[in-house]
Design an enzyme around this catalytic site. Structure first.
Site, PDB file in Angstrom:
ATOM      1  CD  GLU A 272      -2.874  -0.984  -0.005  1.00 21.41           C
ATOM      2  OE1 GLU A 272      -3.315   0.231  -0.500  1.00 21.41           O
ATOM      3  OE2 GLU A 272      -3.130  -2.121  -0.559  1.00 21.41           O
ATOM      4  CD1 TRP A 275      -0.795  -0.715  -4.271  1.00 23.76           C
ATOM      5  CD2 TRP A 275      -1.201   0.484  -6.102  1.00 23.76           C
ATOM      6  NE1 TRP A 275      -1.270  -1.472  -5.402  1.00 23.76           N
ATOM      7  CE2 TRP A 275      -1.495  -0.591  -6.365  1.00 23.76           C
ATOM      8  CE3 TRP A 275      -1.800   1.401  -6.976  1.00 23.76           C
ATOM      9  CZ2 TRP A 275      -1.944  -1.133  -7.544  1.00 23.76           C
ATOM     10  CZ3 TRP A 275      -2.262   1.039  -8.210  1.00 23.76           C
ATOM     11  CH2 TRP A 275      -2.332  -0.093  -8.649  1.00 23.76           C
ATOM     12  CD1 TRP A 303     -16.823  11.307 -19.676  1.00 18.24           C
ATOM     13  CD2 TRP A 303     -17.323  10.018 -17.922  1.00 18.24           C
ATOM     14  NE1 TRP A 303     -15.776  10.526 -19.133  1.00 18.24           N
ATOM     15  CE2 TRP A 303     -16.105   9.656 -18.268  1.00 18.24           C
ATOM     16  CE3 TRP A 303     -18.062   9.213 -16.856  1.00 18.24           C
ATOM     17  CZ2 TRP A 303     -15.408   8.518 -17.844  1.00 18.24           C
ATOM     18  CZ3 TRP A 303     -17.440   8.295 -16.563  1.00 18.24           C
ATOM     19  CH2 TRP A 303     -16.025   7.896 -16.772  1.00 18.24           C
ATOM     20  CG  ASN A 338      -8.812   1.666   0.351  1.00 18.83           C
ATOM     21  OD1 ASN A 338      -8.803   0.456  -0.307  1.00 18.83           O
ATOM     22  ND2 ASN A 338      -8.342   2.377  -0.694  1.00 18.83           N
ATOM     23  CD1 TRP A 356     -12.314  10.054 -15.003  1.00 17.31           C
ATOM     24  CD2 TRP A 356     -11.330  10.923 -13.404  1.00 17.31           C
ATOM     25  NE1 TRP A 356     -11.415  10.596 -15.940  1.00 17.31           N
ATOM     26  CE2 TRP A 356     -10.576  11.231 -14.735  1.00 17.31           C
ATOM     27  CE3 TRP A 356     -10.628  11.839 -12.377  1.00 17.31           C
ATOM     28  CZ2 TRP A 356      -9.527  11.899 -15.156  1.00 17.31           C
ATOM     29  CZ3 TRP A 356      -9.324  12.369 -12.835  1.00 17.31           C
ATOM     30  CH2 TRP A 356      -8.842  12.514 -13.967  1.00 17.31           C
ATOM     31  CD1 TRP A 379     -10.745  10.201  -6.993  1.00 14.03           C
ATOM     32  CD2 TRP A 379     -12.675   9.535  -8.072  1.00 14.03           C
ATOM     33  NE1 TRP A 379     -11.915  10.498  -6.267  1.00 14.03           N
ATOM     34  CE2 TRP A 379     -12.938   9.809  -6.746  1.00 14.03           C
ATOM     35  CE3 TRP A 379     -13.630   8.939  -8.910  1.00 14.03           C
ATOM     36  CZ2 TRP A 379     -14.335   9.974  -6.280  1.00 14.03           C
ATOM     37  CZ3 TRP A 379     -15.089   8.970  -8.580  1.00 14.03           C
ATOM     38  CH2 TRP A 379     -15.215   9.441  -7.222  1.00 14.03           C
TER      39      TRP A 379
END
Length: 474
Positions: A272, A275, A303, A338, A356, A379
């Site tokens: 993590e 990330w 969208w 999360n 997004w 996102w």
DNA sequence: TTTTGAGTTGTTCGA
DNA sequence: GTCGAACAACTCAAA
């Protein structure tokens, strides 16, 4: 003449421990610590409300640690730093690097300007485990996929990861009047009840960060791997805001968890942190990450911005209890678990078909850990338009996710109290409950709690069709 | 250059 | 109720 005085310019590194810039400045002699609120002149990425609130407390804490000597300013760093150097005969400036594109550009300009005035600028790595330019493929280009990036970094890390440093032992602070203002003058904390609500959930500042790290290691890490998926379980680290503001450095965190030894929980948590690094890495190599799709096919995605739906999503009134719980947790605490972040994001993008970026904007304003790199990369990942993105068919179902990860409804009931008395069976789909059950639970759908905004099956199909069209016509 | 295997976190359908 | 397969096709990384 005090030629041995240096400026240490604090930015996203609001701590004394393991702060390489501060250490180097202190090594040389007297230190003038400086903070500049400079986001207001940059048209983009003005700090969100939650970030400002956190910053307020973090600065107060830092200033206390610095015995009230923090020189605080508002305005353009390119002008303020050279002026301070001139006024106080300072010939060296130290800072830890930031990676947002506008900051990289600004720091470069400042460095040049300082050179003209014969002032040396030194920058350090205080925010990342691995500098983005150090991890590259064999052909010298940047990675786009997390796993190979992370493997490479871990291989390379052997022996190269620097030990975290202590705070400078004999920090000598410059105490002359330097024309700064106070933390309060920055007006980062509006007098709003929302602030007091958020403040209840956190200890902001370096000391709070170190305490949060202790808590994580003592009582959460041992259940991290599985527990982190369950929002009602306290198994996540909650270190993100501390890392974002640099109250903790990733090196400190990495080292402390490494001391636990090799363990599934430790490895999962480290990835993590990986990330987080990867997000910064992407932002550095792809500076348009915050605004445009990494996969250009998505520029054609249909969208559809329904303002009313967006508003319902923001307020936690979509009619899907788990989504609403997440959005209300965000509003009340400045944070969201999360797994729930993925669920509410998937819902906005793949069920409401809203771009997004509108989700990213809302998170930016509400999250105490709002971070340009992580927020943008995540996102894009959820929306499927990042390079290393969720497959197009991965659409979270907020009903089954609730049944799987919030089985007894503790999380959902906590943040959506109007559903308190609804039995587990219908907690995640109140519209399916027979009227007698609703009545018993004291719920009138459409009044006490909304009907669902959209039908899950239909909107899912619509998203899949659109995604198919977008990717096949390229 | 070509080839091969792989890519954080899921859902649904049918056996 | 459980389980495995299907869900697109593509791009990335490395051999």
């Amino acid at each position: 003449m005090s030629t041995r005085t240096s400026i240490c310019w604090f930015r996203q590194d609001l701590r004394l421990n393991d702060n390489p810039a501060l250490l180097a400045a202190a090594d040389r002699g007297e230190v003038l610590p400086v903070f500049i609120l400079d986001d207001e002149n940059s048209d983009k990425w003005r700090l969100g409300a939650a970030s400002r609130l956190w910053l307020h407390h973090s600065l107060k804490s830092l200033n206390r640690s610095l015995e009230g000597t923090l020189s605080i300013h508002r305005g353009r760093a390119e002008e303020i730093i050279p002026r301070l150097c001139r006024d106080h005969h300072i010939d060296q400036v130290f800072w830890n690097r930031c990676y947002e594109p506008w900051r990289i550009e600004r720091d470069g300009k400042l460095k040049n300007r300082l050179k003209l005035h014969a002032v040396e600028a030194h920058s350090f790595n205080g925010s990342l485990l691995w500098e983005p330019w150090q991890i590259l493929k064999k052909d010298g280009s940047p990675y786009k996929i997390f796993t190979p990036f992370y493997k490479r970094a871990r291989t390379q890390e052997q022996g190269t990861l620097e030990e975290p440093q202590q705070a400078p032992p004999n920090l000598s602070l410059y105490r002359a009047d330097h024309g700064g203002i106070t933390v309060e003058d920055l007006r980062l904390r509006p007098d709003h009840p929302w602030c007091r609500k958020v403040e209840r959930h956190w200890r902001m500042g370096e000391e709070g960060g170190l305490l949060a790290l202790d808590t994580f290691l003592e009582s959460r890490l041992s259940n991290y791997r599985t527990g982190r998926d369950f929002p009602a379980v306290s198994a996540t680290s909650r270190l993100s805001p501390h890392l974002h503001f640099g109250e903790l450095s990733p090196r400190q965190v990495w080292q402390r968890v490494s001391e636990v030894g090799y363990d599934d929980n430790v490895e999962t948590f480290k990835s993590e942190l990986g990330w987080r690094e990867f997000s910064y890495y992407l932002l550095y190599h792809f500076p348009h990450l915050p605004t445009s799709n990494l996969k250009p096919q998505f520029d054609r995605f249909p969208w559809w911005l329904n303002q009313k739906w967006l508003h319902c999503w923001q307020q936690g009134m979509t009619g899907y209890p788990l989504v609403d719980a997440g959005m209300r947790e965000l509003w009340q605490t400045g944070y969201m678990h999360n797994r729930v972040r993925m669920i509410v994001a998937s819902f906005l993008v793949k069920n409401l078909l809203i771009h997004w970026r509108h989700g990213a904007d809302w998170f930016w304003d509400c999250l105490v850990d709002a971070d340009l790199a992580s927020n943008s990369a995540s996102w894009q990942w959820v929306a499927g338009c990042g390079t290393d993105a969720a497959p197009f068919f991965r659409i979270f179902n907020p009903v089954s996710q609730g049944q799987k990860f919030d089985q007894n409804g503790a999380y959902t009931r906590r943040f959506v109290p109007e559903l308190q008395d609804l039995p587990d069976k219908f907690l995640f789909c109140p519209w399916k409950a027979p009227s007698s059950i609703l009545e018993q639970a004291g719920i009138r759908l459409g009044e006490d709690y909304p009907y669902p905004l959209v039908d899950l099956q239909q909107s899912r199909k619509k998203a899949l069709d659109s995604l198919k069209r977008v990717s096949s016509s390229s």
